[in-house]
Design a protein around this motif. Structure first.
Motif, PDB file in Angstrom:
ATOM      1  N   ALA A  84      13.433  -1.587  -0.548  1.00  0.00           N
ATOM      2  CA  ALA A  84      12.254  -1.868  -1.356  1.00  0.00           C
ATOM      3  C   ALA A  84      11.050  -1.073  -0.870  1.00  0.00           C
ATOM      4  N   PHE A  85      11.137  -0.551   0.361  1.00  0.00           N
ATOM      5  CA  PHE A  85      10.041   0.230   0.931  1.00  0.00           C
ATOM      6  C   PHE A  85      10.385   1.712   1.018  1.00  0.00           C
ATOM      7  N   THR A  86      11.252   2.167   0.135  1.00  0.00           N
ATOM      8  CA  THR A  86      11.647   3.569   0.193  1.00  0.00           C
ATOM      9  C   THR A  86      11.195   4.340  -1.042  1.00  0.00           C
ATOM     10  N   GLY A  87      10.195   3.841  -1.754  1.00  0.00           N
ATOM     11  CA  GLY A  87       9.688   4.543  -2.923  1.00  0.00           C
ATOM     12  C   GLY A  87       8.652   5.574  -2.528  1.00  0.00           C
ATOM     13  N   SER A  88       7.704   5.785  -3.420  1.00  0.00           N
ATOM     14  CA  SER A  88       6.631   6.737  -3.151  1.00  0.00           C
ATOM     15  C   SER A  88       5.841   6.283  -1.933  1.00  0.00           C
ATOM     16  N   PRO A  89       5.714   7.115  -0.898  1.00  0.00           N
ATOM     17  CA  PRO A  89       4.991   6.717   0.313  1.00  0.00           C
ATOM     18  C   PRO A  89       3.555   6.304   0.038  1.00  0.00           C
ATOM     19  N   ALA A  90       2.868   7.030  -0.861  1.00  0.00           N
ATOM     20  CA  ALA A  90       1.474   6.719  -1.149  1.00  0.00           C
ATOM     21  C   ALA A  90       1.339   5.327  -1.755  1.00  0.00           C
ATOM     22  N   VAL A  91       2.188   5.032  -2.752  1.00  0.00           N
ATOM     23  CA  VAL A  91       2.144   3.721  -3.398  1.00  0.00           C
ATOM     24  C   VAL A  91       2.514   2.629  -2.406  1.00  0.00           C
ATOM     25  N   MET A  92       3.541   2.902  -1.631  1.00  0.00           N
ATOM     26  CA  MET A  92       4.026   1.931  -0.651  1.00  0.00           C
ATOM     27  C   MET A  92       2.938   1.583   0.368  1.00  0.00           C
ATOM     28  N   ILE A  93       2.224   2.571   0.846  1.00  0.00           N
ATOM     29  CA  ILE A  93       1.180   2.353   1.850  1.00  0.00           C
ATOM     30  C   ILE A  93       0.016   1.563   1.263  1.00  0.00           C
ATOM     31  N   VAL A  94      -0.403   1.921   0.052  1.00  0.00           N
ATOM     32  CA  VAL A  94      -1.524   1.222  -0.581  1.00  0.00           C
ATOM     33  C   VAL A  94      -1.161  -0.238  -0.847  1.00  0.00           C
ATOM     34  N   ILE A  95       0.034  -0.471  -1.360  1.00  0.00           N
ATOM     35  CA  ILE A  95       0.457  -1.846  -1.641  1.00  0.00           C
ATOM     36  C   ILE A  95       0.526  -2.650  -0.351  1.00  0.00           C
ATOM     37  N   ALA A  96       1.050  -2.054   0.712  1.00  0.00           N
ATOM     38  CA  ALA A  96       1.156  -2.754   1.997  1.00  0.00           C
ATOM     39  C   ALA A  96      -0.224  -3.091   2.545  1.00  0.00           C
ATOM     40  N   ALA A  97      -1.178  -2.174   2.406  1.00  0.00           N
ATOM     41  CA  ALA A  97      -2.534  -2.420   2.893  1.00  0.00           C
ATOM     42  C   ALA A  97      -3.215  -3.537   2.105  1.00  0.00           C
ATOM     43  N   ILE A  98      -3.059  -3.515   0.783  1.00  0.00           N
ATOM     44  CA  ILE A  98      -3.655  -4.563  -0.054  1.00  0.00           C
ATOM     45  C   ILE A  98      -3.005  -5.915   0.251  1.00  0.00           C
ATOM     46  N   ALA A  99      -1.674  -5.914   0.390  1.00  0.00           N
ATOM     47  CA  ALA A  99      -0.975  -7.155   0.733  1.00  0.00           C
ATOM     48  C   ALA A  99      -1.446  -7.685   2.079  1.00  0.00           C
ATOM     49  N   GLY A 100      -1.690  -6.779   3.017  1.00  0.00           N
ATOM     50  CA  GLY A 100      -2.200  -7.199   4.313  1.00  0.00           C
ATOM     51  C   GLY A 100      -3.569  -7.836   4.211  1.00  0.00           C
ATOM     52  N   GLY A 101      -4.423  -7.259   3.380  1.00  0.00           N
ATOM     53  CA  GLY A 101      -5.757  -7.814   3.202  1.00  0.00           C
ATOM     54  C   GLY A 101      -5.766  -9.166   2.518  1.00  0.00           C
ATOM     55  N   LEU A 102      -4.707  -9.497   1.803  1.00  0.00           N
ATOM     56  CA  LEU A 102      -4.622 -10.776   1.089  1.00  0.00           C
ATOM     57  C   LEU A 102      -3.797 -11.819   1.845  1.00  0.00           C
ATOM     58  N   SER A 103      -3.095 -11.396   2.897  1.00  0.00           N
ATOM     59  CA  SER A 103      -2.203 -12.322   3.602  1.00  0.00           C
ATOM     60  C   SER A 103      -2.989 -13.209   4.561  1.00  0.00           C
ATOM     61  N   PRO A 104      -2.543 -14.445   4.783  1.00  0.00           N
ATOM     62  CA  PRO A 104      -3.272 -15.389   5.626  1.00  0.00           C
ATOM     63  C   PRO A 104      -2.860 -15.334   7.092  1.00  0.00           C
ATOM     64  N   PHE A 105      -2.594 -14.127   7.633  1.00  0.00           N
ATOM     65  CA  PHE A 105      -2.147 -14.015   9.014  1.00  0.00           C
ATOM     66  C   PHE A 105      -3.302 -13.596   9.916  1.00  0.00           C
ATOM     67  N   CYS A 106      -3.370 -14.221  11.109  1.00  0.00           N
ATOM     68  CA  CYS A 106      -4.332 -13.785  12.126  1.00  0.00           C
ATOM     69  C   CYS A 106      -3.705 -12.643  12.906  1.00  0.00           C
ATOM     70  N   SER A 107      -4.446 -12.125  13.919  1.00  0.00           N
ATOM     71  CA  SER A 107      -3.952 -10.983  14.684  1.00  0.00           C
ATOM     72  C   SER A 107      -2.693 -11.312  15.464  1.00  0.00           C
ATOM     73  N   CYS A 108      -2.508 -12.581  15.852  1.00  0.00           N
ATOM     74  CA  CYS A 108      -1.291 -12.979  16.572  1.00  0.00           C
ATOM     75  C   CYS A 108      -0.202 -13.417  15.604  1.00  0.00           C
ATOM     76  N   GLY A 109      -0.590 -14.111  14.551  1.00  0.00           N
ATOM     77  CA  GLY A 109       0.397 -14.608  13.604  1.00  0.00           C
ATOM     78  C   GLY A 109       1.138 -13.512  12.873  1.00  0.00           C
ATOM     79  N   VAL A 110       0.520 -12.327  12.754  1.00  0.00           N
ATOM     80  CA  VAL A 110       1.164 -11.236  12.038  1.00  0.00           C
ATOM     81  C   VAL A 110       2.242 -10.562  12.876  1.00  0.00           C
ATOM     82  N   ILE A 111       2.211 -10.746  14.210  1.00  0.00           N
ATOM     83  CA  ILE A 111       3.136 -10.048  15.090  1.00  0.00           C
ATOM     84  C   ILE A 111       4.600 -10.384  14.800  1.00  0.00           C
ATOM     85  N   PRO A 112       4.978 -11.680  14.655  1.00  0.00           N
ATOM     86  CA  PRO A 112       6.382 -11.967  14.350  1.00  0.00           C
ATOM     87  C   PRO A 112       6.858 -11.322  13.051  1.00  0.00           C
ATOM     88  N   LEU A 113       5.991 -11.301  12.049  1.00  0.00           N
ATOM     89  CA  LEU A 113       6.363 -10.693  10.779  1.00  0.00           C
ATOM     90  C   LEU A 113       6.556  -9.192  10.939  1.00  0.00           C
TER      91      LEU A 113
END
Length: 350
Positions: A84-113
């Protein structure tokens, strides 16, 4: 004379060396806590309680991420996730960054994920984008930031989070295309090279893996290994964090960042990387300092840098990835936080 060799005696030093080689992280945590209880009993008790409470709070994230990773590995679904992460690198990176900005993880909580994603073979560029953006902003943080520092500051922090994620993803993708960072994880953590082993060698998915004894054993083995790995590093991280909070008060760190101009932004960025300030606790402190004349850009740089690379998060990252990736992560955090501070400072002066 008998030719039967006598068994060699194992000395205490040999036993200590063996334990240190295999469990040096747990041993360090035990020695540190024991030293505190002997020489600073009150702080030792406080640090033990602080560590236990924080491990309890992060446990849901740990269990969820570990369970997902182990289930994906046992069923073979890690191949689907990786692809699912092997598409267009540009799209993949932007989506991942936006998803990160919307996710409820703190700096430690994101580590396991992050550990789970890398072990599944998700490309490092997308993981880095999510990794950098996630701790800086989430929906509840946006609301609180608006209430304390104003909607303009909240929007700036959100833009900084997503931009930092995109910057990190692009840098990593560029370096990966040049042949660097092909094997980012430390030995024993997983196989999450660029493109991912799971994406390169897809296997049939067996969703009901519990009917297959081999897959059940793999699930239990992977879950236990990941749990012990993350637990030991987070234990050390929270112990050290408790000492920072006790001996280096957050308000003292924040008050040293006063002044205007570019210099305070640079200082705030550098100090924010190792210094720990809970994102929610930092807001009123920074708000008060801005009210007393501190540059808004310095406040933003401090919040962004501190959110991404607080001491607990940095230790956990160090445990997950090899040194080049770790220093790249620190470098991107520094550069991105400083740039965000400077841009926001220029914006507020227009």
């Amino acid at each position: 004379m008998s030719d039967i060799p006598h068994p060699q005696r194992t000395s205490l030093s040999d036993i200590i060396r063996t334990i240190w080689a295999k469990e040096k992280v747990w041993l360090f945590a035990a020695v540190l806590l024991a030293a505190l209880l002997i020489f600073e009993p009150a702080q030792g008790v406080s640090s033990a309680q602080f560590t236990a409470i924080n491990l309890r709070d992060v446990a849901p994230f740990l269990l969820l991420s570990i369970g997902i990773a182990a289930y994906a590995g046992a069923t073979g679904a890690d191949g689907l996730i990786a692809r699912a992460f092997t598409g267009s690198p540009a799209v993949m990176i932007v989506i991942a960054a936006i998803a990160g900005g919307l996710s409820p993880f703190c700096s430690c909580g994101v580590i396991p994920l992050i550990a789970a994603l890398l072990a599944m073979g998700v490309p490092l560029s997308a993981v880095m984008a999510f990794w950098l953006a996630s701790p800086v902003m989430d929906p509840s943080m946006f609301v609180l930031t608006t209430g304390v520092l104003g909607v303009e500051f909240a929007i700036a922090k959100t833009v900084a989070a997503v931009s930092l994620g995109v910057l990190g993803g692009v840098v990593v993708h560029t370096m990966s295309r040049a042949g660097a960072l092909s094997d980012p994880l430390r030995d024993g953590v997983g196989n999450g090279g660029c493109g991912g082993a799971s994406a390169r060698s897809p296997k049939p998915v067996v969703w009901a893996f519990w009917h297959d004894e081999t897959r059940v054993q793999k699930f239990l083995r992977e879950a236990l290994k990941t749990t012990l790995f993350l637990a030991k590093w987070l234990t050390v991280a929270f112990l050290l964090e408790s000492l920072m909070l006790a001996w280096l008060p957050a308000d003292l760190v924040a008050r040293s960042l006063g002044g205007t101009g570019i210099a305070p932004i640079g200082i705030a960025t550098v100090v924010g990387v190792p210094a720990y300030l809970n994102g929610y606790a930092a807001l009123p402190l920074v708000g008060g300092l801005i009210g007393q004349g501190m540059a808004p850009g310095a406040g933003l740089a401090f919040l962004v840098a501190g959110g991404v690379t607080s001491l607990p998060a940095a230790i956990a990252v160090w445990a997950l990835v090899k040194r080049p990736v770790f220093f790249l992560y620190i470098g991107i955090a520094l550069a991105g936080s400083f740039t965000a501070g400077v841009v926001f400072q220029l914006w507020t002066t227009l």
